[in-house]
Design an enzyme around this catalytic site. Structure first.
Site, mmCIF file in Angstrom:
data_model
loop_
_atom_site.group_PDB
_atom_site.id
_atom_site.type_symbol
_atom_site.label_atom_id
_atom_site.label_comp_id
_atom_site.label_asym_id
_atom_site.label_seq_id
_atom_site.Cartn_x
_atom_site.Cartn_y
_atom_site.Cartn_z
ATOM 1 N N GLU A 193 0.880 -1.176 0.000
ATOM 2 C CA GLU A 193 0.000 0.000 0.000
ATOM 3 C C GLU A 193 0.912 1.218 0.000
ATOM 4 O O GLU A 193 1.791 1.351 0.861
ATOM 5 C CB GLU A 193 -0.922 0.056 1.226
ATOM 6 C CG GLU A 193 -1.900 1.245 1.095
ATOM 7 C CD GLU A 193 -2.662 1.623 2.373
ATOM 8 O OE1 GLU A 193 -3.501 2.524 2.287
ATOM 9 O OE2 GLU A 193 -2.393 1.038 3.431
ATOM 10 N N GLU A 230 5.169 4.860 3.281
ATOM 11 C CA GLU A 230 4.755 6.214 3.663
ATOM 12 C C GLU A 230 5.992 7.105 3.650
ATOM 13 O O GLU A 230 7.067 6.674 4.057
ATOM 14 C CB GLU A 230 4.099 6.178 5.049
ATOM 15 C CG GLU A 230 3.720 7.514 5.641
ATOM 16 C CD GLU A 230 2.835 8.394 4.745
ATOM 17 O OE1 GLU A 230 1.785 7.947 4.285
ATOM 18 O OE2 GLU A 230 3.253 9.540 4.494
ATOM 19 N N ASP A 258 9.831 7.739 -0.254
ATOM 20 C CA ASP A 258 8.991 8.320 -1.296
ATOM 21 C C ASP A 258 8.777 7.268 -2.394
ATOM 22 O O ASP A 258 9.740 6.605 -2.802
ATOM 23 C CB ASP A 258 9.678 9.561 -1.879
ATOM 24 C CG ASP A 258 8.722 10.364 -2.752
ATOM 25 O OD1 ASP A 258 8.148 9.792 -3.718
ATOM 26 O OD2 ASP A 258 8.544 11.556 -2.478
ATOM 27 N N ASP A 311 -3.268 11.633 -2.555
ATOM 28 C CA ASP A 311 -3.443 13.083 -2.668
ATOM 29 C C ASP A 311 -3.861 13.443 -4.104
ATOM 30 O O ASP A 311 -3.239 12.991 -5.055
ATOM 31 C CB ASP A 311 -2.136 13.793 -2.302
ATOM 32 C CG ASP A 311 -1.734 13.509 -0.868
ATOM 33 O OD1 ASP A 311 -2.591 13.659 0.022
ATOM 34 O OD2 ASP A 311 -0.583 13.108 -0.632
ATOM 35 N N LYS A 346 -4.113 20.791 -9.363
ATOM 36 C CA LYS A 346 -3.572 21.791 -10.295
ATOM 37 C C LYS A 346 -2.727 21.102 -11.369
ATOM 38 O O LYS A 346 -1.940 20.206 -11.047
ATOM 39 C CB LYS A 346 -2.713 22.804 -9.541
ATOM 40 C CG LYS A 346 -3.539 23.687 -8.629
ATOM 41 C CD LYS A 346 -2.693 24.747 -7.973
ATOM 42 C CE LYS A 346 -3.545 25.534 -6.998
ATOM 43 N NZ LYS A 346 -2.798 26.023 -5.855
ATOM 44 N N ASP A 399 -12.223 9.382 -2.973
ATOM 45 C CA ASP A 399 -13.445 10.191 -2.986
ATOM 46 C C ASP A 399 -13.391 11.203 -4.133
ATOM 47 O O ASP A 399 -14.403 11.774 -4.505
ATOM 48 C CB ASP A 399 -13.554 10.986 -1.677
ATOM 49 C CG ASP A 399 -12.355 11.900 -1.509
ATOM 50 O OD1 ASP A 399 -11.232 11.369 -1.398
ATOM 51 O OD2 ASP A 399 -12.516 13.138 -1.535
ATOM 52 N N GLU A 431 -8.912 5.435 7.036
ATOM 53 C CA GLU A 431 -9.312 6.588 7.853
ATOM 54 C C GLU A 431 -9.964 7.658 6.970
ATOM 55 O O GLU A 431 -10.995 8.233 7.330
ATOM 56 C CB GLU A 431 -8.101 7.181 8.588
ATOM 57 C CG GLU A 431 -7.589 6.339 9.748
ATOM 58 C CD GLU A 431 -6.609 5.249 9.345
ATOM 59 O OE1 GLU A 431 -6.376 5.057 8.130
ATOM 60 O OE2 GLU A 431 -6.074 4.581 10.247
ATOM 61 N N TYR A 432 -9.373 7.935 5.803
ATOM 62 C CA TYR A 432 -9.949 8.942 4.903
ATOM 63 C C TYR A 432 -11.316 8.500 4.382
ATOM 64 O O TYR A 432 -12.215 9.311 4.213
ATOM 65 C CB TYR A 432 -8.995 9.210 3.724
ATOM 66 C CG TYR A 432 -8.119 10.409 3.938
ATOM 67 C CD1 TYR A 432 -7.140 10.395 4.930
ATOM 68 C CD2 TYR A 432 -8.262 11.562 3.184
ATOM 69 C CE1 TYR A 432 -6.331 11.495 5.149
ATOM 70 C CE2 TYR A 432 -7.454 12.669 3.397
ATOM 71 C CZ TYR A 432 -6.497 12.627 4.377
ATOM 72 O OH TYR A 432 -5.700 13.725 4.594
ATOM 73 N N GLU A 433 -11.431 7.214 4.103
ATOM 74 C CA GLU A 433 -12.696 6.685 3.583
ATOM 75 C C GLU A 433 -13.835 6.959 4.573
ATOM 76 O O GLU A 433 -14.907 7.424 4.185
ATOM 77 C CB GLU A 433 -12.530 5.175 3.366
ATOM 78 C CG GLU A 433 -13.635 4.499 2.628
ATOM 79 C CD GLU A 433 -13.209 3.118 2.137
ATOM 80 O OE1 GLU A 433 -12.027 2.734 2.306
ATOM 81 O OE2 GLU A 433 -14.058 2.414 1.587
#
Ligand SMILES: C[S@@+](CC[C@H](N)C(=O)[O-])C[C@H]1O[C@@H](n2cnc3c(N)ncnc32)[C@H](O)[C@@H]1O
Length: 208
Positions: free
Chosen positions: A43, A68, A94, A115, A119, A151, A188-190
């Site tokens: 992941e 991460e 990274d 993320d 832009k 999302d 967590e974001y979900e």
């Protein structure tokens, strides 16, 4: 993921025995690290780490590595992982460098709520941008396999284009993951975005 630094983050990272401090030495040898020949899934961008931990608990015969790039986020993820598991390791790096770490040994890459970088001049930072897809090419053991959820409809729509232009076949695409009958560990974001009424977009893609 915006998160404050914590005083103990360096110590948490240093003392973690399931965080691989020098991952470059394991290039091509990750199956030896796990001491089995089970598939290895990554992941990228684990955030607070719930997904990778719950997946490793749910699938003991699959190996998981969580990637991460930020210290403060990684420290948080380490704290989420309540118990060391034989099938779970973390790497702080990274994603741009992943082809210096893995050599054709990964089965699946998960990209959860990456993320969006909306832009135009920042699109290159997206984890599904062709520049990253090129990095991932050398990671996969056999068939390339990416699973994504987000999302963000702009990132999702562009990712469908990035992946198909790069030669991936889109096997499964949904604009409402919650209404799909699949096993789904929520990140967590979900939870955060679902709580705000957002539908979750999902795709699963492969390339020979
Ligand atoms: C929006 S958060 C989502 C976190 C988690 N996956 C979730 O769904 O709750 C995106 C995460 O990806 C990480 N990230 C972004 N770009 C990265 C990169 N190039 N390499 C490694 N991690 C990255 C960020 O630091 C952040 O923790």
């Amino acid at each position: 993921m915006r998160m404050r630094n914590s005083k103990d983050q360096n110590e948490v990272i240093e003392s973690c025995d399931f965080l691989i401090k020098d991952p470059f030495v394991f290039k091509g040898k990750f199956k030896e690290l796990f001491n089995n020949s089970n598939p290895i899934r990554l992941e990228i961008g684990i955030g607070k780490g719930r997904f990778i931990y719950q997946m490793a608990l749910a699938y003991p015969n699959i190996n998981f590595i969580g990637i991460e790039k930020f210290d403060n986020v990684m420290a948080k993820a380490i704290k989420t992982i309540a118990k060391r598991l034989p099938n779970l390791y973390l790497i702080k790096v990274d994603a741009q460098k992943l082809n210096e770490i893995f050599d054709h040994e990964i089965e699946t890459i998960y990209l959860n709520f990456s993320d969006p970088w909306p832009k135009k001049r920042q699109n290159k930072r997206r984890l599904t941008h062709p520049n990253f897809l090129k990095v991932y090419d050398d990671l996969f053991e056999d068939k390339k396999h990416i699973v994504m959820k987000t999302d963000n409809i702009g990132l999702f729509a562009d990712s469908l284009v990035y992946l198909s232009n790069y030669g991936y076949t889109l096997n499964d695409v949904s604009l409402d993951l919650d209404n799909k009958d699949i096993f789904n560990v929520k990140t967590e974001y979900e939870e955060k975005f679902e709580g705000k009424g957002f539908k979750i977009n999902y795709l699963e893609a492969t390339k020979d």
